[in-house]
Design an enzyme around this catalytic site. Structure first.
Site, PDB file in Angstrom:
ATOM      1  N   ILE A 468      92.016  26.861  38.887  1.00  0.00           N
ATOM      2  CA  ILE A 468      90.949  27.861  39.000  1.00  0.00           C
ATOM      3  C   ILE A 468      89.577  27.185  38.982  1.00  0.00           C
ATOM      4  CG2 ILE A 468      92.391  29.682  38.066  1.00  0.00           C
ATOM      5  CD1 ILE A 468      91.008  29.367  35.371  1.00  0.00           C
ATOM      6  N   GLY A 469      89.586  25.946  39.446  1.00  0.00           N
ATOM      7  CA  GLY A 469      88.340  25.182  39.456  1.00  0.00           C
ATOM      8  C   GLY A 469      88.287  24.203  38.307  1.00  0.00           C
ATOM      9  N   THR A 470      89.393  24.085  37.586  1.00  0.00           N
ATOM     10  CA  THR A 470      89.402  23.336  36.342  1.00  0.00           C
ATOM     11  C   THR A 470      89.819  21.888  36.499  1.00  0.00           C
ATOM     12  OG1 THR A 470      91.573  24.326  36.131  1.00  0.00           O
ATOM     13  CG2 THR A 470      89.825  25.260  34.789  1.00  0.00           C
ATOM     14  N   ARG A 615      94.184  13.835  23.690  1.00  0.00           N
ATOM     15  CA  ARG A 615      93.986  12.855  24.750  1.00  0.00           C
ATOM     16  C   ARG A 615      93.139  13.454  25.879  1.00  0.00           C
ATOM     17  NH1 ARG A 615      96.956   8.456  26.233  1.00  0.00           N
ATOM     18  NH2 ARG A 615      98.711   9.037  24.915  1.00  0.00           N
ATOM     19  N   LYS A 620      86.290  13.170  33.740  1.00  0.00           N
ATOM     20  CA  LYS A 620      85.315  13.914  34.533  1.00  0.00           C
ATOM     21  C   LYS A 620      85.559  15.425  34.451  1.00  0.00           C
ATOM     22  CE  LYS A 620      83.136  13.300  38.936  1.00  0.00           C
ATOM     23  NZ  LYS A 620      83.268  12.563  40.197  1.00  0.00           N
ATOM     24  N   LYS A 688      95.287  18.327  23.997  1.00  0.00           N
ATOM     25  CA  LYS A 688      95.126  19.738  23.654  1.00  0.00           C
ATOM     26  C   LYS A 688      94.257  20.383  24.737  1.00  0.00           C
ATOM     27  CE  LYS A 688      93.839  18.690  19.194  1.00  0.00           C
ATOM     28  NZ  LYS A 688      93.684  18.829  17.714  1.00  0.00           N
ATOM     29  N   GLY A 689      93.840  21.611  24.508  1.00  0.00           N
ATOM     30  CA  GLY A 689      93.065  22.320  25.526  1.00  0.00           C
ATOM     31  C   GLY A 689      91.579  22.071  25.389  1.00  0.00           C
ATOM     32  N   GLU A 692      87.872  25.907  26.924  1.00  0.00           N
ATOM     33  CA  GLU A 692      87.057  26.942  26.276  1.00  0.00           C
ATOM     34  C   GLU A 692      86.245  26.419  25.103  1.00  0.00           C
ATOM     35  OE1 GLU A 692      89.967  30.742  26.993  1.00  0.00           O
ATOM     36  OE2 GLU A 692      90.694  29.170  25.681  1.00  0.00           O
TER      37      GLU A 692
END
Ligand SMILES: Cc1cc2nc3c(=O)[nH]c(=O)nc-3n(C[C@H](O)[C@H](O)[C@H](O)COP(=O)(O)OP(=O)(O)OC[C@H]3O[C@@H](n4cnc5c(N)ncnc54)[C@H](O)[C@@H]3O)c2cc1C
Ligand code: SF4
Lengths: 736, 320
Positions: A468-470, A615, A620, A688-689, A692
């Protein structure tokens, strides 16, 4: 072997592999397509004989449709049909629903709810007919409630309680008791919701703009009452989602139904206004935060209670106190979120649900406590990091909050800050600095991916996961290239097609780690086969630049070990570790603002964020996510607000001219520090994420900087000039 | 968007006295047509009629109605002698919009009232007699001066505010001939006919805007807004002010975002003229300016905000 992730993978695999692409700041491979206009988005699929559909929004706030005067518009030029079938959606599906949301648009739940679809040969004809369509209603708006209130809210679901909050507050040396308000937010993704639906016999193909394909197939099939095996969804490129495309929405079901009726493809593109009015909002919140601390600043009492809203029959309530559960100490606790049912569009997940608004309030309250205790705000936070999750005893996995605070403070020059407000004036501007912590839960989700090492030594990664652009295209390629020892340009990633194995979907910051782990496992299976062919153990196998070798075994081209394409599927499911270990992500924000002494306008001058999230898979794309998150924090702090009319619940600012996301001129130089970390509890990638984290708390740093600049403490977001005026010091008075 | 006829005028004369709606840059009209807030039967494209030069006229300047906002803002004479105009234009919209937007179209841009732009709502400006949903509704960007019980909308633009302070004149052509309308009298208060934004008659074409001899002094356009760019003014202040021996020798002020017109008040200019600047004087000027100001709820803050913005501008312009 079970697919659930129950024991931490401490092998540090990706530190031992040799290819050296993991973590590198590689460009997104699909980037050139996107900037050259060659990436095809949902509305752009050219299907032969495609008809155009336009959704019609209800003109009442709530009630029933009693008649749709179809005949009048069916006579208009080009009009092919008017649809208001009971299968059509009344509300969009919440994220990971996996089943139809509320259907039957003849019941109107909120203003502008789509109630009909008009289909014509051209978009212009459909638009004209949609505007002309007369609809009769049984209007029940006078019985509706448009504003959330404490009195009408349900009791908090699953409140967190520990000890005795009231007693601890009574005994505390320092108490902060403050109320905060945050307004509704929109995802405001650049690409509006769009779908092209086409049937071939019983089989439906839908080109959509969606974040979670496997769930979306189930939702669409359930809505249409057909077997999911007859539904194929394609969503290879998504122009932003931010939660608004987690579940299917009106356009997907309406296009599918009309296409089936008409026996030809149908495209439905929602207008910008209708996306704002009928997809998902972040709930506004009213928050009360109570903090009690000893003379040393150590928290003994921690209360965070919130009021949010949603439509009746929606179970989602903005999880405002999510990070309050684990971030700071305080043995006596009360956390809870109450939901008030009101007549406004559906509330659901908007980027960083919960922490986005909960953290910004908490971090302001912490700033107030720092002042009350006469401690540096950084020091106050360090003093309040619990050993285990308060009231639960759960241990933490990796938590680099102290490092983030220190690295951020050093890079920013926090030691230059004066603790007293109104200390620095430059011309008309008060200058101040503020900081806050960042915290966000981490989630591992079920995912599957397929990797092929072709006989020619090319790597192909396949999953229905979306980008989604990530940076999904970039990251999955890097994981596979690293694991299989191939240069990145010999790697291809195919995404966004429901015929491919079900990835986790993009949402909740979990995509890269979850689907990435499935890619990792698929690669491990390939490595095992290669090791066997080479005559070594998988552990000893070394792969780099297409060569395979091991200690005591000579290097051979990998292609020599292959007689045919080697395809393996990897799977992961969340397991006990998600429950047993708190694996949240952390960071810190530092910023400098200028507040105009006359007009109360706030302009951010610089901002630094330091983050630890396991990690770094691609430095970028991770950095971009952090910056994007911080920009959202700036919007939440200073400009973004959904304005609802209190008399009928309709959204008044429903486009990008009037809903103010930050523009370039609002964004000063942004500095991001990525703290390398390995979190084996979180995933086998030890990542991890990060999608957000950059939002969570950022607006608090800005509020604190405003206070430091001019002495005005704001607890009502966004902090537009009108809210500062009354308390600003005399602009003609000299600086303190 | 409703279907419409389209034709193109080759010369000003083709456009004068026509019932078709004129379209110049289209940056405002097309948006409103997509929303069906505007539903003209016919459009007459005036972008090829000329009127796109900036010419010296005595000590002043005559700017053709079809000159783009970008070209006007970049003109070296305007930047040197009427910098207020250049600054006000650059404070508005975005580069893309300013490239398309014209001088005439800019003056005629319509209000940003959320209810005006939403066909579901009652709006006397869009549909005379239907009521005004903004009264009692979301009215943060609405008027504090000169509003009526039929309409509380503001004229949202920046350029006309600067032109009002600069004593500009709008030149038009009607079937009966040319006329000149001082910028300060071009727009009108809503009264009980808010559907009419300004004094242009049907079939009347703006041909040019003229600037009198430079006013000199310090020229400031201060736009207070919610974000640093690409937002309409909450309030704005245009000032051209000359000091002599520590006193204000001449001052021309105009205010944006506060009324159905760019707001001017000669008494405020007179009160300041000949005085020594001080915070107390600025306050007195604000008292007079805001004497009849009235908030609508969400926009109450504009009253203190305008006071403070005026003080900031006067302080800067006088060096106080
Ligand atoms: C997102 C957005 C943000 C904006 N922000 C700002 C801002 O911050 N500040 C600001 O000041 N403006 C702002 N604008 C408005 C912009 O300045 C106007 O849209 C523009 O100036 C209109 O000029 P145009 O030539 O495109 O007019 P058009 O859209 O072509 O016409 C507008 C009206 O003028 C009439 N008209 C045009 N030319 C003539 C003529 N010669 N004689 C008689 N009538 C004529 C037309 O019939 C029509 O009714 C913004 C616009 C947008 C879309
Ligand atoms: S303020 Fe004027 S433009 Fe706005 S709704 Fe009322 S009448 Fe219409």
């Amino acid at each position: 072997m079970s697919d659930t992730y129950d024991t931490p993978d401490t092998r540090d695999m990706l530190d031992r592999t040799r290819q050296g692409v993991i973590g590198q700041p590689l460009d997104r491979p699909e980037g050139p397509l996107k900037v050259a206009g060659q990436a095809t988005y949902a509305a752009e699929y050219a299907r032969e004989n495609c008809a155009e559909g336009v959704l019609v929004g209800a003109t009442i706030s709530t009630g029933r449709v009693t008649a749709i005067h179809k005949d009048e518009v069916l006579a208009m030029p080009g009009v092919l049909g008017v649809y208001a079938a009971p299968q059509m959606l009344r509300r969009p599906a919440q994220g990971t629903a996996g089943e139809a949301p509320l259907q039957d648009p003849s019941r109107v739940d909120y203003p502008l709810q789509p109630v009909a679809l008009v289909v014509a040969e051209t978009f212009e004809q459909a638009t004209a007919a949609a505007k002309a369509l007369r609809i009769d209603y049984d209007d029940a708006s006078d019985k509706a409630r448009f504003l959330p209130t404490q009195e009408t809210a349900e009791a908090a679901k699953e409140p967190v309680t520990a000890g005795d909050l009231e007693a601890a507050l009574r005994d505390a040396a320092h108490v902060i008791d403050a109320n905060f308000t945050t307004p509704g937010h929109a995802s405001a993704a650049m690409e509006p919701h769009a779908a092209v639906a086409e049937w071939d016999g019983d089989d439906l193909t839908l080109w959509g703009s969606l974040q979670m394909i496997a769930f979306n197939v189930a939702e669409l099939a359930d809505s249409l009452g057909i077997d999911p095996k007859h539904v194929r969804i394609l969503s290879p490129y998504v122009g932003g989602g931010f939660g608004s495309k987690l579940g299917i929405s009106h356009e997907a079901v309406a296009a599918s139904l009309a296409a089936r009726e008409l026996g030809r493809p149908v495209r439905v593109v929602m207008s910008r206004q209708l996306v704002f009015q009928s997809i998902m909002r972040r709930s506004e919140t009213v928050q009360r935060i109570r903090l009690g601390a000893g003379a040393d600043g150590r928290l003994t009492a921690f209360g965070h209670e919130a009021l949010v809203s949603n439509l009746p029959e929606e179970s989602f309530s903005e999880p405002v106190t999510q990070a309050s559960e684990f971030l700071y100490a305080g043995d006596n606790r009360l956390l809870g979120v109450r939901k008030s049912d009101i007549t406004r569009l559906t509330a659901g997940s908007v980027r960083a649900p919960g922490e986005a608004v909960g953290m910004q309030a908490l971090e302001v309250a912490m700033d107030e406590l720092a002042i009350a205790t006469n401690l540096d705000p950084v020091e106050l936070r360090k003093r309040n990091l619990p050993e285990t999750v308060p009231g639960q005893g759960t241990p933490y996995s990796s938590r680099r909050l102290v490092e983030a605070l220190d690295a951020g403070a050093a890079a920013f020059g926090w030691d230059q800050r004066s603790p007293t407000p109104c200390a620095r004036r430059e011309g008309e501007w008060w200058i101040g600095m503020g900081m806050s912590s960042a915290a966000r839960v981490n989630i591992l989700a079920k995912a599957e991916a397929r990797v092929t090492l072709t006989a020619q030594g090319h790597v192909v990664v396949e999953t229905d996961h979306t980008d989604i652009g990530t940076g999904s295209y970039a990251i999955f390629g890097q994981i596979a290239a690293e694991m299989l020892g191939q240069p990145i340009d010999r790697t291809t990633v195919k995404l966004g097609d429901s015929l491919l194995p079900a990835g986790s979907g993009s949402g909740g910051s979990w995509g890269a780690s979850s689907t990435g782990s499935a890619v990792f496992y698929a690669c491990e299976a390939i490595r095992a086969t290669l090791a066997q062919a080479l005559g070594c153990s998988a552990d000893q196998l070394i792969l780099k630049d297409g060569q395979a070798w091991a200690e005591g075994v000579d290097a051979r081209p990998v292609t020599d070990l292959l007689t045919e394409d080697l395809t393996r599927t990897g799977k992961i499911e969340p397991g006990e570790l998600m429950e047993k270990v708190n694996q949240s992500t952390y960071g810190a924000f530092f910023c400098e603002v200028a507040v105009n002494a006359f007009t109360g306008e706030t302009r951010l001058r610089r901002m630094t964020g330091a983050f630890g999230f396991g990690r770094v898979l691609n430095a970028k794309t991770a950095r971009s996510q952090c910056i994007g998150g911080m920009v959202w924090g700036i919007g939440s702090a200073l400009t973004e607000e959904l304005s609802f009319d209190a008399r009928d619940g309709h959204l008044v600012n429903h486009d990008l001219a009037e809903y103010h996301v930050p523009v370039h001129a609002d964004i000063p130089p942004m500095e991001v520090i990525l703290l390398e970390e390995r979190d084996a509890d979180a995933s086998p990638l030890q990542s991890k994420g990060v999608g957000e984290l950059g939002i969570c708390g950022a607006a608090g740093a800005i509020a604190n900087a405003i206070y430091n600049a001019c002495g005005v403490r704001l607890r009502d977001f966004p902090m537009t000039p009108d809210k500062l005026l009354a308390d600003l010091p005399d602009p003609f008075a000299p600086a303190a | 968007m409703k279907a419409f006829d389209y034709s193109r005028a080759e010369a000003t004369a083709d456009a004068v006295g026509q019932s078709a709606r004129l379209i110049a840059g289209g940056t405002n009209l097309l948006d409103l047509m997509k929303l069906e807030v505007e539903t003209p039967e016919a459009l007459l494209d005036i972008t090829r009629i000329g009127l796109n030069a900036i010419d010296a006229e005595g000590e002043g300047l005559r700017i053709g109605a079809l000159v783009s906002n970008s070209d006007a803002a970049a003109d070296p004479r305007i930047r040197r002698d009427w910098p207020l105009l250049s600054r006000a234009i650059l404070a508005g919209a975005s580069p893309q919009l300013r490239n398309k937007a014209t001088m005439g179209g800019n003056l005629c841009q319509r209000t940003r009232c959320g209810y005006f732009m939403d066909n579901r709502s009652a709006c006397n400006k869009r549909e005379p007699g239907s009521g005004c949903a903004a009264i009692g509704g979301v009215n943060r960007n609405h008027a504090i001066l000169g509003a009526s019980s039929d309409c509380i909308a503001t004229y949202p633009g920046d350029m006309a505010v600067a032109l009002s302070a600069l004593q500009a004149v709008v030149h038009t052509e009607r079937p009966e001939g040319a006329r000149e309308i001082p910028m300060r009298h071009f727009h009108r208060l809503p009264g009980d006919t808010p559907q009419q934004d300004n004094h242009l008659e049907s079939g009347e074409v703006i041909t040019a805007i003229s600037l009198p001899a430079p006013l000199g002094g310090r020229q400031i356009y201060r736009k207070v807004r919610d974000r640093a760019s690409y937002a309409f003014a909450l309030v704005s202040v245009a000032a051209a002010l000359r000091m002599e021996e520590g006193r204000i020798a001449s001052v021309h002020l105009a205010f944006g975002g506060v009324a159905h017109t760019p707001w001017t008040n000669d008494h405020v200019d007179e009160l300041l003229t000949g005085e020594r600047p001080s915070p107390a004087l600025f306050d007195k000027a604000a008292d007079l300016l805001l004497e009849d100001a009235q908030g609508q709820g969400h926009n109450d803050f504009k009253i203190p905000l305008l006071r403070r913005a005026l003080a900031a501008v006067l302080a800067e312009a006088t060096g106080e």
